[in-house]
Design a protein around this motif. Sequence first.
Motif, PDB file in Angstrom:
ATOM      1  N   ASN A   2      29.795  -2.189  12.041  1.00 49.71           N
ATOM      2  CA  ASN A   2      30.932  -1.267  11.920  1.00 49.71           C
ATOM      3  C   ASN A   2      31.955  -1.800  10.927  1.00 49.71           C
ATOM      4  OD1 ASN A   2      29.919   0.556  13.808  1.00 49.71           O
ATOM      5  ND2 ASN A   2      30.898  -0.471  15.535  1.00 49.71           N
ATOM      6  N   ASP A  34      30.712  -1.340   7.393  1.00 51.65           N
ATOM      7  CA  ASP A  34      30.866   0.064   7.021  1.00 51.65           C
ATOM      8  C   ASP A  34      32.322   0.376   6.688  1.00 51.65           C
ATOM      9  OD1 ASP A  34      29.815   2.908   6.925  1.00 51.65           O
ATOM     10  OD2 ASP A  34      31.345   3.111   8.491  1.00 51.65           O
ATOM     11  N   LEU A  35      33.254  -0.179   7.474  1.00 55.62           N
ATOM     12  CA  LEU A  35      34.678   0.025   7.206  1.00 55.62           C
ATOM     13  C   LEU A  35      35.061  -0.569   5.855  1.00 55.62           C
ATOM     14  CD1 LEU A  35      37.610   0.711   7.917  1.00 55.62           C
ATOM     15  CD2 LEU A  35      37.710  -1.418   9.227  1.00 55.62           C
ATOM     16  N   THR A  94      33.936   1.661   3.149  1.00 59.32           N
ATOM     17  CA  THR A  94      34.754   2.879   3.124  1.00 59.32           C
ATOM     18  C   THR A  94      36.092   2.628   2.453  1.00 59.32           C
ATOM     19  OG1 THR A  94      33.729   3.708   5.165  1.00 59.32           O
ATOM     20  CG2 THR A  94      35.849   4.655   4.548  1.00 59.32           C
ATOM     21  N   THR A 139      35.816   7.878   9.365  1.00 55.25           N
ATOM     22  CA  THR A 139      36.654   6.690   9.550  1.00 55.25           C
ATOM     23  C   THR A 139      38.124   7.038   9.396  1.00 55.25           C
ATOM     24  OG1 THR A 139      34.851   5.338   8.651  1.00 55.25           O
ATOM     25  CG2 THR A 139      37.020   4.316   8.801  1.00 55.25           C
ATOM     26  N   TRP A 144      45.445   4.341  10.351  1.00 56.53           N
ATOM     27  CA  TRP A 144      45.277   4.006   8.937  1.00 56.53           C
ATOM     28  C   TRP A 144      46.469   4.468   8.102  1.00 56.53           C
ATOM     29  CZ3 TRP A 144      45.278   8.493   6.096  1.00 56.53           C
ATOM     30  CH2 TRP A 144      44.878   9.665   6.746  1.00 56.53           C
ATOM     31  N   TYR A 173      43.875  -0.426   7.462  1.00 55.28           N
ATOM     32  CA  TYR A 173      43.157   0.152   8.612  1.00 55.28           C
ATOM     33  C   TYR A 173      43.255  -0.790   9.802  1.00 55.28           C
ATOM     34  CZ  TYR A 173      39.682   2.900  11.130  1.00 55.28           C
ATOM     35  OH  TYR A 173      39.049   3.697  12.047  1.00 55.28           O
ATOM     36  N   TYR A 204      41.627  -1.880  12.693  1.00 52.90           N
ATOM     37  CA  TYR A 204      40.293  -1.815  13.287  1.00 52.90           C
ATOM     38  C   TYR A 204      40.351  -2.161  14.765  1.00 52.90           C
ATOM     39  CZ  TYR A 204      35.402  -2.683  14.297  1.00 52.90           C
ATOM     40  OH  TYR A 204      34.152  -2.637  14.854  1.00 52.90           O
ATOM     41  N   LYS A 225      34.758  -0.824  18.881  1.00 49.28           N
ATOM     42  CA  LYS A 225      34.362   0.441  19.496  1.00 49.28           C
ATOM     43  C   LYS A 225      33.667   0.259  20.832  1.00 49.28           C
ATOM     44  CE  LYS A 225      33.959   3.003  15.165  1.00 49.28           C
ATOM     45  NZ  LYS A 225      34.638   2.000  14.350  1.00 49.28           N
TER      46      LYS A 225
END
Length: 206
Positions: free
Chosen positions: A34, A37-38, A41, A78, A93, A175, A177, A180
């Motif tokens: 994750n 991926d962030l 992004t 996201t 964000w 962001y 984070y 999750k």
Amino acid sequence: MKPSRKTNGQALVELTLILPLLLIMAFGVIEFSNILDLHLTLTHLTREGANLLSRDRDLSEADIQGYLNTVVDAAKPTFCDDGTGCATNVGQWYVVYSQVIYDSSQPPCGSALTSPGNQPDYYRIFRQGSWVKGTYTQASKLGNNGDCVSASAELETTIKSMAPNRTFHVVEAFYDYRPKLMTPIENFLQFVFPDFFYDRTIFSDS
């Protein structure tokens, strides 16, 4: 030959000992996936935003808002500010756009000189309060509106390698984070990760 109860019991004990470690490893792989991926992004959002904004020589307020909306929309799920196809999370964000402008109408920023030509350092940060998206407000790492660009060593180095009278377009993304998975590793991860993730891209007009 059927396995003995002793063998079955031994296998159960071994599974009991190994299972927590396997779960932690599995959850860790998911969380770090994750995070990767962030990171991608954030990089894509800032790069595309700075690229789009630097191409338009006659930027209006509507243009800036349109470009910011475009890159945020492309970063779904996201980044989500409208709940269309994703859960709204504007408090998680923050995206901010700034310009760095050569403004010789203001006093020089100091003794630093730009190259080539040894032109006085007149580069200052320009930012409107409306050039932001999201509500996870953080202080721009570039500096405040009106500041000399020397507040950012990275950007100062970039500018001094180019000819004067350029406009630089900077998009920053923050962001917050949050793991999750509500797992035992969450308490550990909060000490490993930074308070927030950050990325910045700088493009010059052509």
